[in-house]
Scaffold this active site. Structure first.
Site, mmCIF file in Angstrom:
data_model
loop_
_atom_site.group_PDB
_atom_site.id
_atom_site.type_symbol
_atom_site.label_atom_id
_atom_site.label_comp_id
_atom_site.label_asym_id
_atom_site.label_seq_id
_atom_site.Cartn_x
_atom_site.Cartn_y
_atom_site.Cartn_z
ATOM 1 N N GLU A 146 0.679 -1.276 0.001
ATOM 2 C CA GLU A 146 0.006 -0.112 -0.169
ATOM 3 C C GLU A 146 0.863 1.361 0.040
ATOM 4 O O GLU A 146 0.465 2.384 -0.637
ATOM 5 C CB GLU A 146 -0.859 -0.004 1.244
ATOM 6 N N HIS B 65 -11.699 -5.565 8.012
ATOM 7 C CA HIS B 65 -12.433 -5.327 6.716
ATOM 8 C C HIS B 65 -13.648 -4.492 6.885
ATOM 9 O O HIS B 65 -14.428 -4.449 6.104
ATOM 10 C CB HIS B 65 -12.725 -6.824 6.191
#
Ligand SMILES: Cc1ncc(C[n+]2csc(CCOP(=O)(O)OP(=O)(O)O)c2C)c(N)n1
Ligand SMILES: Cc1ncc(C[n+]2csc(CCOP(=O)(O)OP(=O)(O)O)c2C)c(N)n1
Ligand SMILES: [Mg+2]
Ligand SMILES: [Mg+2]
Lengths: 324, 381, 324, 381
Positions: free
Chosen positions: A61, A130
């Site tokens: 990321e 999540h």
């Protein structure tokens, strides 16, 4: 009649429109090309625009955001996907120290028109990391813009407005609403940083964004059945906040309840409460109340219903507000 | 390793020294980029296998481990399809890499897994209930690391490699000869954290074994997108001992891990093992691998199935049909246990998260817990 | 008479005491052993306790926090130094996803008694990234404790209390006050998570922490000369907040002004404002006002005096509060 | 490269092809871990230098660059001591690594520096005023990257290597043959970002040259604490072309960078150059290097000073005393410019930061700017 899209499909259509309009727009992230993203939001883009402009990146990321910055410096307009909210933190340094600050650092010489798309929030029975709501971190960071869409029409237009912005934008997508359908108009009705008053109310106004807008609307409807007039504002923009609209509803309804999925402690609700109270001290008949998740790490799926704000908790806050 | 009935006279001739010289020889050989193998796809010994000999008793242990692990996988996926689990992460195809490596460790060697190491967990005595808890949405972790010496997994890729490295620093401070093992994937290898860990462990000569299951895919992204050279080559770049092994050959994995672990335990610094394997199923129960890979590729790897291969070896070595049918029966019993244990997992109330977030009293926690209990128990209108 | 220490030296003494008391305490970071840290806060520790317990690490903040987590899992109590506030972000993922959440993730089985020391704030004429105030990010993160010391006595005791805590603690050190001297007592007068009422006031109370406590005290003194009774609270603890103390001063002085160096937008002042207003709605005669930095990236040193809250801006807010 | 008066007939015999075969030969040679040199510490040509020949015209350019850069450094440190600068980061000792590398690039090759590359900046025509602005506390950056093709520096170590990698991806999308250069230190090499960048650039075959000035120290931390193997070895681990060069030999650095750049420009993928050098002064004007390193170590490296070395070479080659005295005079003039330009830097008002934070109107900015202006102009009591 305007066409109907699911929210995820509306973002897909918005990306497609932006890519067709400007060849400098590139889309990048993990599993977004061949697979079309784990939520299929980028589905079909690689086939249409090629894998030079729709790029499956290595699994890193910081690399995604750091290289997007480099691409932007070269004149591109990268749109990065972070696969899930909980995976944006490895990129935090690149976002807050580089992406947010480089224009100021360069005395306005360098533009970083980078969009970071983040599917956000809970309620989908997911495993850890999540389901997080991390907008407050980015909203506290000067140099970024932070927006949150709640319906297909906004999703379609806001993603295009975000891409057109010369400032970096954190773009939140409410993952549990990806499949919600709605009409999508040809032209946007608002600019990116305007809130929408979805419902007027004279007793109290609920302020929500992204996934909790639908919850707030349901709560407002329930309150109406009980004889109260409860309004709903969809924030749409988290940074900057649309304070004129918030002040207006505060002055009109005298009571405000902010609803979001993030924990309340230093959530965006605290800024809204502090700002509105400062500006509308004499108009308010109750403190601005906040309904958010508890101040805990996001719990296992089994418990998330009790963790997230729901209609009952919103109504509880409306009652509390009315009892002042 | 639990006692296992001997059904064959074993001739365990693979000594660490022998393997060492073999591996050393390979390093001079440009062809050494091919992964180390002892048993080929047909279950026959390779030249190295013949040279070194293999331990048939060990082969049976590993074969049994793999059969049970795969059965767990099948049952768990079925449970997910029936709505009994929220998500399942399939390990099939990767059993040899997992059981071969974990069985080469000492029981007190601490393990920092990723999320796909079910076979590792079973070998360490973790029950199906503890293993499935997390995937049923009841908890974020299942077992007590103090008992199994297996840390709970983190779903943020690569982060565990730094935890393993720090733990290894503690092992060294304690003057212990434990080794720390950490598992990660080919995709995770692109993360900054994994590379910081490799470098940090090497710079500090810390007792860590980095074990990468290169299963060729990170969800839909092939290894070629992640890296330009095979991962085991990166070991030398950071100054770790690097190993490349056929991850579908349980005996080779065991031998290589044993070799690496011995070096690491002796204080020679960390090692990186790249095991070539393949995820035969989807990334998870939510994934459709047909969107990104071909049937041909899958068929090619099915032919290299780690379980079939070891079964052939054992059959060739004369292990009786009876052994296999007994194992089948054992796996059936195990499957029943898995189903029963899974369904018996009950989530707790959110109150436990309030209790578990901080060690010491915390006023926000306390007042919000009171709100939660009032709401839960209907005390609020 | 109690001995006098500079604030930095008091932390040094506190670290020394903690290391002497518990051999599981290890100190780690960039340039902390041989050099004793760029601010010399760890000076002499390596000589006294050896380089196994006082560790110069590779230059990698995620590595520092990530390996500290591993050490804690092995039974150690690591104290990490982040060299400057602006360099903590590469460790953000390890802090918010791992350090903060692992106890909850493990159902309370795993303790992570890790302290992260961060020299914080501006006012020292430094280059970019060396003057930031980022406490709001960590305060918004459940699972962490966040504290901020403002004087040598607190610095000496709070660092020891932080190390003794079984929870992870972000420990802020006001770098422009490192050389301020004060008495250090033998025993702490308060627990780690209690605020200190430094001065009582009946017209208004200033709430500050770390580097702005001295500024708030100066402002309160100036206001007194103008005939107002202005109190000062040193927060000391940012997460959790000491709400009982804050409620008490709000009820007594009816007006509250929060002062911090972080930008006001979603700074800790917004949480304090929202929380106090909720709890003391009828007691407040003015909205809780916030005095912080502007919502900009930290500017070049040449401009920092105009950027940071100072006595004038605090008095301006006190005036504004009194005029409600 | 700006035109430079010829004072000697140059015989530039180092061709890329020659150097390529030499470097290729070295890769088979275990002794190749020694950094590549053309000119030794006494200013004499090494065997490689004799084989390949050196370009004396280039040597003069590089020597001049270095003398001016060092003078900047001395003046700036003096200015810091006089309170005219807030901070100064000394580059002395590292001039050869910087000028040798930057002079091997094309003017349109974009550079992503760290914070110590003053010599690089001067070679790209950046004025002392632009260069010093940031260290006087007036701004966070000094020059326009669109003009110099040098990006502004970031003080967050290693982050720029990812920006360079992304920029290189853009270069490739544009089908341009530009090369992107990024500088970083031995300490920064431990950061996740740098390793992500090395891997990302290699995996994508992107046109980036990663140039590490290994100056042996990261503040007080020696390279041995950062890594176990020399950094140039890491290149192969990620699949980059790796180079190891004597960073105090400007001609060697130039030759190696030219070679690397040609490969990268040809599309063969990224390169990593490790230049062994030494920071002769403290880390910055705030640092006292005596706290962590010995006088002996310093003396050893002073003997390898990159400027003395090239001066000896040029004198041996018959460059006249006049040339050196002219250069000295030029440096004196330059020093005056540096002082004058430094003192003429005036900071602006905070209002400019309000203007520069966002490209588009922002209400919080606007209302706070109004507050600021009112306060500044005394409109608030
Ligand atoms: C930091 C982070 N980014 C993204 C993800 C989402 N994600 C989960 S698994 C996965 C692929 C992992 O691939 P690999 O490391 O090869 O392991 P495998 O799944 O093949 O075992 C991704 C991208 C994540 N879990 N963590
Ligand atoms: C991410 C980050 N962490 C810490 C620092 C503080 N710091 C500034 S320079 C430095 C040492 C850098 O060493 P090296 O990379 O070798 O470069 P050199 O200073 O030797 O040129 C440190 C630790 C920083 N600037 N950025
Ligand atoms: Mg994989
Ligand atoms: Mg260095």
């Amino acid at each position: 009649m305007a066409p109907r899209y699911a929210l995820g499909a509306a973002i897909n259509a918005g990306l497609r429109a932006a890519m067709a309009r400007d060849e400098k727009v590139v889309v990048m992230g993990e599993d977004i090309a061949t697979l079309g993203g784990v939520f299929r939001v980028t589905d079909g883009l690689a086939a249409e625009f090629g894998t030079e402009r729709v790029v499956d990146t290595p699994l890193a990321e910081s690399g995604i955001v750091g290289t997007a910055i480099g691409l932007a410096l070269r004149g591109y307009r990268p749109v990065c996907e972070i696969q899930f909210d909980g995976f944006v933190y490895p990129a935090f340094d690149q976002i807050v120290s580089q992406l947010a600050k480089m224009r100021a650092r360069s005395q306005g010489r360098l533009s970083l028109p980078v969009v970071i798309r983040i599917p956000v929030g809970g309620g989908i029975g997911a495993v850890e990391h999540h389901s997080e709501s991390n907008e407050a971190y980015f909203a506290h960071t000067a140099g970024l813009r932070v927006v949150s869409c709640s319906n297909p029409d906004d999703a379609f237009h806001m993603i295009q407005q975000a891409i057109a912005s010369d400032d970096p934008v954190i773009f939140y997508e409410p993952k549990r609403r990806y499949w919600d359908k709605g009409e999508v108009s040809d032209e946007p009705t608002r600019s990116l940083h305007e809130a929408a008053v979805l419902r007027e109310g004279t007793d109290c106004t609920l302020v929500a964004h992204g996934p909790t807008v639908a919850t707030a609307l349901a709560a407002a409807a329930a309150a109406t059945e009980d004889g109260f007039s409860v309004g709903v504002v969809d924030l749409r923009t988290i940074s900057p906040l649309d304070l004129p609209t918030l002040r207006k509803v505060a002055a009109e309804s005298h009571r405000v309840v902010v609803v979001h999925e993030a924990s309340t402690f230093l959530g965006i609700g605290s800024e809204i409460a502090a700002a509105i109270t400062e500006d509308c001290f004499y108009e308010l008949e109750a403190p601005v109340l906040r309904v958010g998740a508890y101040n805990l790490p996001y719990p296992p799926a089994h418990m998330e219903d009790r963790f997230l704000p729901d209609v009952d908790r919103i109504l509880e806050a409306v009652d509390a507000s009315l009892s002042f | 390793m639990s006692a296992h009935p001997l059904t064959l006279a074993a001739d365990p001739t693979v000594s660490t020294a022998d393997l060492g010289s073999l591996l050393a020889a390979r390093q001079d050989d440009p062809a050494s980029t091919a992964p180390f193998q002892l048993v080929d796809e047909n279950g026959d010994l390779t030249a190295a296998g013949q040279d070194l000999g293999v331990d048939l008793e060990l082969a049976q242990v590993l074969h049994t481990d793999m059969v049970l692990a795969r059965r767990l996988d099948h049952e768990a996926l079925a449970l997910q399809r029936q709505g009994e689990l929220h998500l399942w992460i399939m390990a099939w195809g990767q059993e040899a890499a997992q059981v071969g490596s974990i069985r080469a460790l000492r029981g007190d060697d601490h393990v920092f897994p990723s999320y796909r190491e079910h076979a590792v967990l079973l070998c360490r005595g973790i029950s199906p209930a503890d293993l499935l808890r997390q995937w049923r949405g009841a908890t974020h972790s299942g077992w007590d690391p103090a008992e199994s010496h297996v840390h709970i997994n983190s779903l943020v890729l690569g982060t565990q490699t730094l935890h393993a490295t720090g733990y290894a620093a503690g092992v060294r401070l304690d003057r212990s000869d434990e080794v720390v093992m950490t598992y990660f994937g080919d995709g995770a290898a692109s993360q900054g954290d994994v590379n910081e860990a490799l470098n940090w462990a090497a710079a500090g000569t810390l007792p860590v074994v980095f074990f990468c299951q290169n299963n060729q895919w990170a969800i839909s992204t092939p290894t070629a997108t992640q890296m330009r050279t095979p991962l085991h080559v990166r070991a030398a770049g950071f100054g770790l001992a690097g190993y490349h092994v056929d991850g579908n050959d349980a005996l080779a994995v065991h031998a290589v891990t044993q070799h690496a672990t011995a070096r690491v335990r002796a204080g020679e610094g960390p090692a990186l093992i790249e095991a070539q394997t393949y995820r035969l199923a989807g990334h998870s129960s939510s994934d459709d691998p047909k969107r990104y890979r071909t049937d041909d590729e899958l068929a090619g790897w099915q032919a290299k199935d780690p379980i079939t291969r070891l079964e052939r070896l054992l059959r060739n070595a004369g292990v009786s049909e009876r052994h296999f049918s007994d194992l089948e029966a054992r796996a059936d019993t195990f499957a029943v246990e898995v189903r029963e244990q899974a369904k018996a997992i009950h989530g707790e109330d959110l109150a436990v998260v309030f209790e578990h977030t901080y060690a010491e009293p915390h006023p926000v926690m306390q007042s919000e817990l009171a709100q939660h209990l009032a709401r839960r128990d209907g005390a609020v209108a």
